[in-house]
Structures are given as structure tokens and as C-alpha cells.
Design an enzyme around this catalytic site. Structure first.
Site, short mmCIF file in Angstrom:
data_model
loop_
_atom_site.label_atom_id
_atom_site.label_comp_id
_atom_site.label_asym_id
_atom_site.label_seq_id
_atom_site.Cartn_x
_atom_site.Cartn_y
_atom_site.Cartn_z
N ARG A 68 3.98 5.17 -10.37
CA ARG A 68 4.71 5.05 -11.65
C ARG A 68 3.99 4.09 -12.60
O ARG A 68 4.15 4.15 -13.82
CB ARG A 68 6.16 4.62 -11.40
CG ARG A 68 6.97 4.41 -12.67
CD ARG A 68 8.48 4.47 -12.42
NE ARG A 68 8.91 3.68 -11.30
CZ ARG A 68 9.09 2.35 -11.32
NH1 ARG A 68 8.86 1.65 -12.42
NH2 ARG A 68 9.50 1.71 -10.24
N TYR A 128 9.00 17.09 -36.71
CA TYR A 128 9.42 18.04 -35.67
C TYR A 128 10.91 17.79 -35.35
O TYR A 128 11.35 16.64 -35.29
CB TYR A 128 8.53 17.81 -34.44
CG TYR A 128 8.97 18.52 -33.20
CD1 TYR A 128 9.05 19.90 -33.15
CD2 TYR A 128 9.30 17.81 -32.05
CE1 TYR A 128 9.46 20.55 -32.00
CE2 TYR A 128 9.71 18.45 -30.89
CZ TYR A 128 9.79 19.83 -30.89
OH TYR A 128 10.20 20.46 -29.74
N ASP A 201 1.86 11.15 -35.68
CA ASP A 201 1.89 12.22 -34.69
C ASP A 201 0.83 13.23 -35.14
O ASP A 201 1.01 13.93 -36.13
CB ASP A 201 3.29 12.85 -34.64
CG ASP A 201 3.39 14.00 -33.64
OD1 ASP A 201 2.35 14.58 -33.29
OD2 ASP A 201 4.52 14.33 -33.22
N LYS A 226 0.35 20.80 -26.30
CA LYS A 226 -0.20 21.70 -27.32
C LYS A 226 -1.72 21.79 -27.17
O LYS A 226 -2.18 22.20 -26.13
CB LYS A 226 0.23 21.21 -28.70
CG LYS A 226 1.73 20.93 -28.82
CD LYS A 226 2.53 22.20 -28.63
CE LYS A 226 4.01 22.09 -28.87
NZ LYS A 226 4.75 21.08 -28.14
#
Ligand SMILES: Cc1ncc(COP(=O)(O)O)c(C=O)c1O
Length: 414
Positions: A68, A128, A201, A226
């Protein structure tokens, strides 16, 4: 342990994308050319002093304790993205949304503090959909005021920054679905005059078109789902920051919240990144041809593509993206209502109606029923997202085949 071997003498981004963060641990029997996938959740050290030391490790130190906190595969991905963006460090995340969340926490943490608490977030009105919801349902709900502005209108942005005095400004490099382009350098200057931090972004533009940190941004975020992954087979995200303190804060919260990326996913994204330059350039070349063809189609009433001289930020796009214009095209079907758009989309044979972007496959989405589904019709229309607008994410197939598919679907739909 030295699993991430970094060859020297690599300057060009294309070279760095292929080699950075790659290659396995030096072993007597040979070094694996491709970094192996490390599934281990824990790491053993030769003695307790080394373990103690590894607990203090930061992102990029190649020291591991517990998955983690990081592992060689996420470290490899962080190394290549730090190099690609010209940043000081990166944090790999489980999705683009967790990357945005961490970026907002890191940018909103006052210097010298470890408590994330933005006073005010100023965000682009064209974000978005889920990013909008994150700001509204998480940050606003926790009493962090959020206001919105149009980042393509620099005067309006300056006045919003002066009146709201935000400590964090969040924009997208290219908006969805209208493909409006933010002038990163000019915006960074305005934001920094008020001592605020700028998050970009850059999912739609990738480091192949530009590197927002080198243009003045403080943090760049990508949905790795993406273009970085590029093959519709992985979900991930990444935060790259221009200073070490923000990397440390993002990493601290990533470890606490458990927003870590798994080793298999990190490997898939790292593998995708190796061909990023090839894919994105090919996609841009294809998009230019397709946009030309769509512009000449009587069945299409408008084409939005930054490479067309009719695009409102055509000149800025050419300058900021070093002569590339991206691989996204939005267009309006002439006199089409919802049913006509459905018919057109159903008639496509090659182009896939999948809700994403940046894949090797050409994808089509209908914003009115997908990304902007939750927006009222009135607001959508005011924003220019009409019921006849569709968005194409151009893939790497042959441009002629993509054009033929669009042509036949148009012919058969009217
Ligand atoms: C511009 C942009 N940012 C962030 C995201 C969220 O990424 P993810 O789906 O990987 O969480 C998306 C997803 O479509 C996006 O288009």
C-alpha cells in the site's frame, strides 16, 4: 534492493517513455529487460535497521515495506511519468478520480502543514462530470467553498481569482466535449500572483502534446485509464507535482486512504506508456484527416477540432501543443434529434460506442446521454452541448477506414 535501473544519457521524451522506470533488479543471472510484476504485499529487509530505514523512504527511493506504501511497479510508473512531465515526483493511483482527489488535497495543504484544507477552490466550469460531483459532494459538502469560471476567458478568470482568493485552481487542458483550450502559462501567472496553486487535468492532451508543469502548473493529473494505458484494459491515475512537498503530501494521503494502484495495473500502464508517443502522434494525424472530411459533409453542421482554423483557440493550440492538435473531435449532426443521433451511432460498424477516450480503438460518445446526462437540458444547451453533438476519440486504425465508417453511417441514417 535496486529493482529500478535507469539507463543514463536519455534526453528525448520518446526515449524516456521507453526506458525510464523499466528493467529489473541486477542479479548474477542477468537483469530482466522488462520489469517483473511484483505481487508481494510485504518486503523483507536484511536487518531491522534496514527495515527502519525503509519505513522512512519516500516516493522514488526504491525502498519497499508494504504494497500500500508503494512497490517496484508503481515506482517504475512514477519514475517514467515524473520524467515525462518534468516534475519532482509522482504518485500512482487506482483511478483518475483518486488522482484528482489526492491532487486537490495536496494543492490545498498550506505550506509547512500536513493537514489538507483548501480555503477555496476555483474550478473550470467545463470539468469532467465526476470531477464536478467530487467538488460538490465532497469538498463543498465539507465546507470548502467551490466557485466556477471559464478558464478560456482570462479576464473573467483574473477577476474570479481576485474576488474569491482561492488557494487551489483546477482546470482541464482541453475541455470535454467542446475541446476548449486553456492557456496554461497565462493562467499560471494569474494564479501565482495570488499565491494559489494550479492543478491541470491533462488527460486529453498527454505529455506528448505538452507538459503543464513546464508551463507553470503546480500539479498535473492524468486518468491513466485513457491515453497512458491506451488499450481499454486498465483503470488508473497519476499525480505529478512540481515540488517535493506536494509529492510528499499526495503520497502521505495515498498511503492513508489506500488509493494505491495494483502491480498488474501499474505494469499495464507502464507498458502502454512505451508506445504513447507513437500512438498519440498517429491518432493526431488521423484526427486531422477525419476533421477535414467531416467538415465537408453536408450531413454535419459543425465540427469542433483544435486543428481547424475555425476553432476559437486554434492559434493557442498550435503554440501550446507544439504543432499537434489532439485526437478528439466533436461534431453536430445536421437537424438531428436524439433518435437521429441514436440511428447514426447504431449504424456505425467499426467505431465503438464505448464511454471513454484515448484508446487505440476509435470511440464515439453521445454527451447528452453519458458525460452530461445529469446536467439539465437547459444548462447543457446554454453551455453549447446540444442534442445533436457527438464526440469522437480517434484511434490508430487506418484513417480511410474510419472515414468510410462515418460516411456510410451518415448516408444510412438520413
Ligand atoms: C478528463 C478526465 N479526468 C478524469 C477522469 C476520471 O478518470 P477515471 O475514470 O480513470 O477515474 C476522466 C474519465 O473519463 C476524464 O475524462
Amino acid at each position: 534492493m535496486h529493482p529500478v535501473h535507469q539507463p543514463d544519457g536519455m534526453q528525448n521524451i520518446k526515449t524516456r517513455l521507453v526506458h525510464e522506470g523499466e528493467h529489473g533488479e541486477r542479479r548474477p543471472g542477468g537483469v530482466p529487460t522488462a520489469l517483473p510484476i511484483y505481487t508481494s504485499s510485504t518486503y523483507i529487509h536484511p536487518d531491522t535497521a534496514s527495515l527502519d530505514n525503509a519505513f522512512n523512504a519516500r516516493s522514488g527511493d526504491s525502498q519497499y515495506v508494504y504494497a500500500r506504501f508503494g512497490n517496484p511497479n508503481t515506482a517504475g510508473l512514477e519514475a517514467v511519468m515524473t520524467a515525462a512531465e518534468g516534475g519532482r515526483g509522482a504518485v500512482a493511483c487506482s483511478s483518475g478520480m483518486s488522482a484528482l482527489y489526492l491532487a486537490l488535497l495536496a494543492a490545498g495543504t498550506p505550506r509547512g502543514s500536513i493537514e489538507p484544507h483548501a480555503r477555496h477552490i476555483l474550478a473550470s466550469q467545463d470539468l469532467y462530470g465526476a470531477t464536478h460531483t467530487l467538488l460538490r459532494d465532497f469538498f463543498s459538502a465539507q465546507n470548502v467553498p467551490v466557485s466556477y469560471c471559464d478558464p478560456t476567458d482570462l479576464a473573467a478568470l483574473r477577476s474570479a481569482v481576485q474576488s474569491h482568493e482561492p488557494d487551489v485552481v483546477l482546470i482541464e487542458s482541453m475541455s470535454n466535449p467542446l475541446l476548449r483550450i486553456a492557456d496554461i502559462q497565462a493562467i499560471a501567472e494569474i494564479v501565482h500572483q495570488m499565491d494559489a496553486r494550479l492543478i491541470v487535468d491533462a488527460t486529453m492532451t498527454t505529455p506528448i502534446l505538452h507538459q503543464p508543469l513546464t508551463q507553470g502548473a503546480d500539479i498535473v493529473v492524468h486518468s491513466a485509464t485513457k491515453y497512458l494505458g491506451g488499450h481499454a484494459d486498465v483503470t488508473g491515475g497519476i499525480v505529478v507535482a512540481a515540488n517535493g512537498m506536494m509529492v510528499d503530501v499526495a503520497q502521505r494521503y495515498a498511503r492513508l486512504l489506500g488509493t494505491c494502484l495494483g502491480p498488474f495495473e501499474a505494469r499495464l500502464v507502464s507498458r502502454g506508456i512505451k508506445t504513447l508517443a507513437l500512438r498519440v502522434r498517429e491518432q493526431c494525424v488521423n484526427a486531422a484527416q477525419i476533421a477535414q472530411r467531416l467538415s465537408a459533409q453536408p450531413g454535419i453542421s459543425s465540427v469542433i477540432y483544435p486543428g481547424l482554423p475555425t476553432h476559437p483557440q486554434h492559434e493557442l493550440a498550435g503554440r501550446q501543443f507544439h504543432g499537434l492538435y489532439g485526437a478528439m473531435i466533436s461534431f453536430e449532426l445536421r437537424n438531428a434529434d436524439r433518435q437521429a443521433v441514436f440511428r447514426f451511432m447504431d449504424n456505425l460498424k467499426l467505431i465503438l460506442p464505448a464511454t471513454s477516450l484515448g484508446d487505440i480503438y476509435t470511440l464515439i460518445t453521445y454527451p447528452a446521454i453519458s458525460s452530461h446526462r445529469d446536467m439539465s437540458e437547459e444548462t447543457r444547451h446554454t453551455r453549447g452541448i446540444n442534442d445533436n453533438l457527438v464526440r469522437l476519440s480517434v484511434g490508430i486504425e487506418d484513417a480511410g477506414d474510419i472515414i468510410a465508417d462515418l460516411d456510410q453511417a451518415l448516408q444510412n441514417s438520413y
